[in-house]
Design a protein around this motif. Structure first.
Motif, short mmCIF file in Angstrom:
data_model
loop_
_atom_site.label_atom_id
_atom_site.label_comp_id
_atom_site.label_asym_id
_atom_site.label_seq_id
_atom_site.Cartn_x
_atom_site.Cartn_y
_atom_site.Cartn_z
N UNK A 78 0.82 -1.20 0.00
CA UNK A 78 0.00 0.00 0.00
C UNK A 78 0.85 1.25 0.00
N UNK A 79 0.22 2.38 0.32
CA UNK A 79 0.90 3.66 0.25
C UNK A 79 1.88 3.87 1.40
N UNK A 80 1.77 3.12 2.47
CA UNK A 80 2.66 3.29 3.61
C UNK A 80 3.85 2.34 3.57
N UNK A 81 4.08 1.70 2.45
CA UNK A 81 5.16 0.73 2.32
C UNK A 81 6.52 1.36 2.62
N UNK A 82 7.34 0.65 3.40
CA UNK A 82 8.70 1.10 3.70
C UNK A 82 9.70 0.13 3.08
N UNK A 83 10.95 0.55 3.04
CA UNK A 83 11.99 -0.33 2.53
C UNK A 83 12.10 -1.59 3.38
N UNK A 84 11.90 -1.45 4.69
CA UNK A 84 11.97 -2.63 5.56
C UNK A 84 10.82 -3.59 5.27
N UNK A 85 9.64 -3.05 4.95
CA UNK A 85 8.53 -3.92 4.53
C UNK A 85 8.91 -4.70 3.28
N UNK A 86 9.50 -4.00 2.31
CA UNK A 86 9.91 -4.65 1.07
C UNK A 86 10.97 -5.72 1.33
N UNK A 87 11.94 -5.41 2.17
CA UNK A 87 13.00 -6.38 2.45
C UNK A 87 12.44 -7.61 3.16
N UNK A 88 11.45 -7.42 4.02
CA UNK A 88 10.82 -8.57 4.66
C UNK A 88 10.12 -9.45 3.63
N UNK A 89 9.49 -8.81 2.63
CA UNK A 89 8.83 -9.58 1.57
C UNK A 89 9.86 -10.33 0.73
N UNK A 90 11.01 -9.71 0.47
CA UNK A 90 12.08 -10.40 -0.26
C UNK A 90 12.51 -11.63 0.51
#
Length: 334
Positions: A78-90
């Motif tokens: 969503x719009x509140x996505x952070x780099x740490x959120x992305x890295x967790x998904x990776x």
């Protein structure tokens, strides 16, 4: 051509999102020579350092002229996505998914060296790539992310306005010259400038989960899509106003600056589209408090007005503000 079928249930669940790691992938493509580098040439020394000190070359190998592995820049939530959120998904990527996408990137890209191949064939490849991505994010893109995020958020405000005025067809219109809404689907034409582009039609059926619309400041060559399981379907398109990144910052605001002050003139010119105080501060490199004070003066002078949109207060130029900005543009910066 790619056709993303969009049913009524999809429209109910379609929303906007931002993706820090997708932007990082766009930057890495530029630093690797796959796209124009522009103002980010200043990052090349740091990029070269990361290539020697981390496994960044293995990440770069997953970005080719026609393909990018989805798991190193997964669709955001969503719009509140952070780099740490992305890295967790990776890091949550199943190994079989990562191996499938790695194999495709290696098949489509240039031959890689032994060290890169060893990394990409390792059993802990997902974690090793995540560490390289984290180092690259911190060193290369994190300092510029507030400005890039402000550009993307401003685009979403514009699209939301179009949605309110004319529905989803209006919101989709103008995303990119290769994108159109037609016969219950979003159609994405193949990029003719890329050699080997598939001239056929691939249809991705609706799955009822909706579509993510992701504005990007660094996408190349212009528009992209997530379409393969297990990733959620997403359309990534260039954010409005991104051209400002490639233009040198003006030394001053000319006669308009003399009239209202340089910072207020910059704010007035930046309000080509509605924006919040935070977005303006990030985009112009000003303190939030100072931006608020300047906007208050501009509002009292009848040059801007404000309106609440959800939890944000958005500012836009009045007719008088538009006239002053247009006169500035007609006369040039002097």
């Amino acid at each position: 051509m790619l056709r993303l079928e969009v049913a009524a249930d999809d429209l109910l669940r379609t929303r906007f999102a931002v993706s820090p790691l997708f932007e990082l992938g766009g930057l890495l493509r530029r630093l690797a020579g796959l796209a124009p580098l522009g103002p980010f040439a200043r990052l090349r020394p740091e990029y070269e350092r990361l290539r020697t000190e981390t496994e960044l070359d293995a990440v770069v190998a997953l970005h080719t002229a026609r393909y990018g592995a989805d798991f190193v820049g997964p669709p955001p939530a969503g719009m509140q996505q952070t780099a740490q959120d992305d890295l967790a998904a990776v890091r949550a990527t199943p190994l079989d998914v990562a191996r499938r996408e790695i194999a495709r990137a290696l098949a489509e890209g240039p031959r890689v060296g032994a060290a890169v191949r060893e990394t990409l064939h390792a059993n802990d490849v997902v974690e090793r790539l995540a560490r390289a991505l984290e180092a690259a994010w911190t060193a290369l893109l994190a300092p510029d992310w507030p400005q890039l995020r402000a550009i993307c958020e401003t685009d979403v405000v514009h699209r939301a306005g179009r949605l309110g005025e004319g529905g989803w067809a209006a919101a989709f219109a103008g995303l990119h010259r290769r994108v159109r809404w037609h016969d219950g689907a979003i159609e994405l034409a193949a990029p003719a400038q890329l050699p080997g582009a598939d001239p056929g039609v691939r249809t991705v059926p609706s799955d009822g989960t909706g579509l993510l619309l992701v504005p990007s400041a660094l996408i190349w060559p212009g528009v992209g899509a997530f379409m393969d399981p297990p990733w959620r379907r997403a359309l990534v398109y260039p954010a409005r106003g991104v051209g400002a990144l490639w233009e040198p910052a003006p030394a001053g605001a000319g006669a308009l600056g003399e009239l209202v002050g340089r910072s207020r003139a910059r704010l007035l010119l930046a309000l080509e589209e509605p924006a919040s105080t935070t977005q303006l501060a990030a985009g112009l490199g000003l303190a939030v408090g100072a931006v608020g004070d300047h906007l208050a003066v501009l509002r009292r002078s009848g040059l801007v007005r404000s309106a609440r949109a959800g939890r944000s207060v958005l500012y836009r130029r009045t007719a008088l503000g538009d006239a002053l900005a247009a006169q500035h543009s007609a006369l040039g910066s002097g």
